[in-house]
Scaffold this motif. Structure first.
Motif, mmCIF file in Angstrom:
data_model
loop_
_atom_site.group_PDB
_atom_site.id
_atom_site.type_symbol
_atom_site.label_atom_id
_atom_site.label_comp_id
_atom_site.label_asym_id
_atom_site.label_seq_id
_atom_site.Cartn_x
_atom_site.Cartn_y
_atom_site.Cartn_z
ATOM 1 N N SER A 47 0.827 -1.210 0.000
ATOM 2 C CA SER A 47 0.000 0.000 0.000
ATOM 3 C C SER A 47 0.857 1.255 0.000
ATOM 4 C CB SER A 47 -0.937 -0.015 1.217
ATOM 5 O OG SER A 47 -1.500 1.257 1.449
ATOM 6 N N GLN A 50 2.740 1.647 -3.314
ATOM 7 C CA GLN A 50 1.798 2.072 -4.358
ATOM 8 C C GLN A 50 1.499 3.565 -4.232
ATOM 9 O OE1 GLN A 50 -1.458 -0.634 -3.633
ATOM 10 N NE2 GLN A 50 -0.843 -2.018 -5.283
ATOM 11 N N ASP A 51 1.318 4.035 -2.996
ATOM 12 C CA ASP A 51 1.057 5.461 -2.777
ATOM 13 C C ASP A 51 2.214 6.307 -3.281
ATOM 14 O OD1 ASP A 51 -1.263 4.651 -1.555
ATOM 15 O OD2 ASP A 51 -0.821 5.522 0.402
ATOM 16 N N HIS A 273 -3.185 3.190 2.449
ATOM 17 C CA HIS A 273 -3.250 4.384 1.599
ATOM 18 C C HIS A 273 -3.422 5.677 2.405
ATOM 19 C CE1 HIS A 273 -3.226 1.687 -1.766
ATOM 20 N NE2 HIS A 273 -4.347 1.113 -1.371
ATOM 21 N N LEU A 276 -2.273 8.875 0.531
ATOM 22 C CA LEU A 276 -3.203 9.458 -0.437
ATOM 23 C C LEU A 276 -4.375 10.141 0.262
ATOM 24 C CD1 LEU A 276 -3.360 6.693 -3.205
ATOM 25 C CD2 LEU A 276 -1.782 8.615 -2.963
#
Length: 297
Positions: A47, A50-51, A273, A276
């Motif tokens: 996570s 990916q962020d 996340h 984000l």
């Protein structure tokens, strides 16, 4: 309107909400201090990476500074040692320093691999590379010796900037090089992230850890503070409300803001996340510490 169409409209609205933040931060440098459970849980690690990859792909310039304390302690025990701490700092003799450097290098390359699997170029470096972080031996009150633990005295941004200019995400492990003896020194990852953010005068400095943010009452989960000015944070400390590991973290936040960093965030890395959510939604998560004249969107 069908249920599926409502779902797609909702997703579009999320993107529209993020638009002013994307516009504001495009091209800006940010430092993400990565530590805690998010480093040991594979799904949380995915996570976070990916962020950071998304931040890079929409035009931001992220710099990752990571810890690895739990992994170091594990390997110290496996080698027959007993991890020791004084005032929250690891006692680092020569053998422990060798283990720390080995473990942090392994963690570093693992993060690079995760980043590149998300389509983003990354380069793992130590604070020793290019003399990026020079340190002096950290001294404790009373003169207690905790070994090869360093306090950052100078950050040379040349290597970091070269990597960013060539479209890489720098992934930095907190090992510095002694000013006089050129020995390897272990650096607290929060301190290393703060020093790099100040040297780069980044738009944001983010601490990912195992806490949701700053609480007015640590025993009351509903007392999370979403935003503090520097003046309020200083008062919070003066009133004795910042205990345990929150005190040095808040002190780092204040120092960074007074040295040119625009905004500092303390986020719960256990929340998928969270980067984000904090950066691109109006409500955000965690705690933001800001200057009194902050003019953020």
């Amino acid at each position: 309107m069908s249920e599926n169409m409502n779902l797609w409209v909702e997703k579009a609205n999320v993107l529209i909400e993020a638009l002013p933040y994307i516009r504001r931060f495009s091209g800006k440098k940010i430092v993400v201090k990565y530590g805690g459970s998010a480093m040991t849980d594979s799904e949380l690690k995915k996570s976070v990476i990916q962020d950071v990859a998304l931040l890079k792909l929409i035009g931001m310039k992220p710099i990752i500074v990571h810890g690895g304390g739990k992994e170091i302690s594990k390997w110290v025990k496996m080698s027959g040692g007993d991890p020791q701490f004084v005032n929250g700092m690891r006692v680092t003799d020569k053998k422990t320093m060798e283990i720390a450097e080995m473990v942090l290098s392994k963690v570093n390359q693992g993060l690079v691999q995760y980043m590149e699997s998300n389509g983003v170029k990354a380069a793992g470096v130590s604070g020793k590379d290019g003399l990026t972080m020079r340190v002096r031996k950290k001294e404790l009150p009373g003169g207690q010796d905790i070994g090869y633990v360093g306090e950052v005295t100078h950050v040379n941004t040349e290597l970091i900037d070269t990597l960013i200019d060539n479209d890489f995400v720098p992934v930095i492990c907190p090992i510095g090089i002694g000013e006089e003896d050129y020995h390897s020194y272990n650096i607290n990852a929060d301190d290393a992230a703060c020093a790099i953010a100040m040297a780069e005068k980044t738009e944001k400095l983010v601490f990912l850890s195992d806490i949701e943010g700053v609480y007015r009452d640590p025993l009351d989960p509903t007392s999370l503070i979403s935003q503090l000015t520097v003046e309020e944070a200083e008062a919070f400390i003066a009133e004795g409300n910042a205990g345990g590991g929150m005190l040095p973290k808040l002190q780092n936040c204040i120092t960074a803001l007074k040295s040119g960093v625009s905004r500092v965030h303390i986020l719960d890395g256990r929340q998928p996340h969270s980067l984000l959510l904090e950066f691109f939604t109006q409500k955000g998560v965690g705690t933001a510490i800001i200057t009194d004249d902050d003019g953020e969107v």
